[in-house]
Scaffold this active site. Structure first.
Site, mmCIF file in Angstrom:
data_model
loop_
_atom_site.group_PDB
_atom_site.id
_atom_site.type_symbol
_atom_site.label_atom_id
_atom_site.label_comp_id
_atom_site.label_asym_id
_atom_site.label_seq_id
_atom_site.Cartn_x
_atom_site.Cartn_y
_atom_site.Cartn_z
ATOM 1 N N ALA A 105 -15.156 105.913 -42.408
ATOM 2 C CA ALA A 105 -15.637 105.842 -43.784
ATOM 3 C C ALA A 105 -17.039 106.431 -43.811
ATOM 4 O O ALA A 105 -17.724 106.473 -42.780
ATOM 5 C CB ALA A 105 -15.632 104.406 -44.261
ATOM 6 N N GLU A 136 -17.024 100.003 -35.735
ATOM 7 C CA GLU A 136 -17.748 99.423 -36.872
ATOM 8 C C GLU A 136 -18.772 98.365 -36.506
ATOM 9 O O GLU A 136 -19.820 98.267 -37.127
ATOM 10 C CB GLU A 136 -16.757 98.820 -37.893
ATOM 11 N N GLY A 180 -12.458 104.250 -40.082
ATOM 12 C CA GLY A 180 -11.487 104.549 -41.140
ATOM 13 C C GLY A 180 -10.521 105.676 -40.768
ATOM 14 O O GLY A 180 -9.418 105.752 -41.316
ATOM 15 N N GLU A 207 -7.909 104.028 -38.768
ATOM 16 C CA GLU A 207 -7.143 103.222 -39.737
ATOM 17 C C GLU A 207 -6.199 104.097 -40.573
ATOM 18 O O GLU A 207 -5.076 103.691 -40.879
ATOM 19 C CB GLU A 207 -8.120 102.447 -40.637
#
Ligand code: CAA
Length: 259
Positions: free
Chosen positions: A65, A133, A110, A113
């Site tokens: 992200a 993260e 992300g 993911e």
């Protein structure tokens, strides 16, 4: 919708969605997430597309992200950003059409993911995986805590997430995150070859199988086999079942119709 951060190419019943923000290693900001959502909606109903391949431009699949966008968020804004990504990735996971992540480079946070929300993961030997993260002061936020544990087991997922370590493609394959590691130059051809093979089968059967696996894995086994029985039964209402079995008995290639 005009798309600035991803490109879509369609050929022979396969759509290739290429994340295209290489200057930020294809990091997922709100704009990219919304464009991804839009493309999923479009491809879900595109009658010319049976299989979807996701990949990244440049040296990353997706490096996570967007940290620049997340830095100043409040708790409520962070929650909303997480839910936005979760919803889109869940939509991708539940898309009836099969999806393949062709992981060309970094698949971190992300990005890992996103790959986990696809049905099948093919990785270049240059790909790198991880959920870094906690090193940024956050947990994985686009369902990484849930899908990584389901894919590689609770203990390994905790090790990956608590340490934030980055792993090469062979290790990702060893723990069951990746289906296959291929030479970097061969990645897209392998992904397309697998896509074409899937597209050559009876598409309703492929889609029912996906539903049975996805729904069954979330349920107890008795519910899962019931879901399978219902979908197996539905196959017999299709022309493709008649054609597939007749072609076998007549020793010829089947010609499937249903989309
Ligand atoms: N967000 C925003 N920008 C990013 C980014 C990210 N996740 N990852 C890379 N970039 C940007 C860099 O800031 C850099 O921009 P500038 O050229 O403007 O400085 C550019 O992409 C190139 O990156 P690097 O110079 O860092 O490239 P590198 O080859 O030296 O390193 C890397 C590559 C190891 C992947 C490194 O970029 C990196 O560690 N990126 C962050 C990985 C990460 O922590 N991901 C998790 C994000 S949090 C998350 O995803 C939460 C969630 O679950 C939803």
């Amino acid at each position: 919708m005009e798309r600035k951060t991803l490109k879509v190419l369609k050929e022979e019943r396969v759509a290739v969605v290429r994340l295209n923000r290489p200057e930020a290693l294809n990091a997922l900001n709100s704009e990219t997430l919304i464009e991804l959502d839009d493309v999923i909606e479009e491809l879900a109903t595109d009658p010319d597309v049976d299989v979807i391949v996701l990949t990244g431009e440049g040296k990353a699949f997706v490096a996570g992200a967007d940290i620049g966008e997340m830095r100043g968020l409040t708790a409520e804004e962070g929650r909303k950003f997480g839910i936005l990504g979760q919803k889109i990735f869940r939509k991708l996971e539940l898309l009836e059409k099969p999806t393949i992540a062709a992981i060309n480079g970094f698949a971190l946070g992300g990005g890992c993911e996103l790959a986990m929300s696809c049905d099948i993961r093919l990785a270049s030997e240059k790909a790198k995986f991880g959920q870094p993260e906690v090193g940024l002061g956050i947990t994985p936020g686009f369902s990484g805590t849930q899908r990584l544990a389901r894919l590689i087991g609770v203990s390994k997922a905790k090790e990956w997430i608590f340490t934030g370590d980055v792993y090469d493609a062979n290790e990702a394959a060893r723990v069951g995150l990746v289906n296959k590691v291929v030479h970097h130059e061969a990645l897209m051809e392998e992904a397309l070859e697998m896509s074409r093979k899937i597209a050559s089968k009876a598409q309703l059967a492929v889609r029912y199988a996906k539903i049975a696996i996805n729904r069954g894995i979330e349920a107890d086994i008795d519910t899962g086999v019931q879901i399978e029985a219902d979908l197996f039964g539905l196959c017999f209402a299709t022309q493709d079942q008649k054609e597939g079995m007749t072609a076998f008995l007549e020793k010829r290639k089947p010609s499937f119709q249903a989309k």
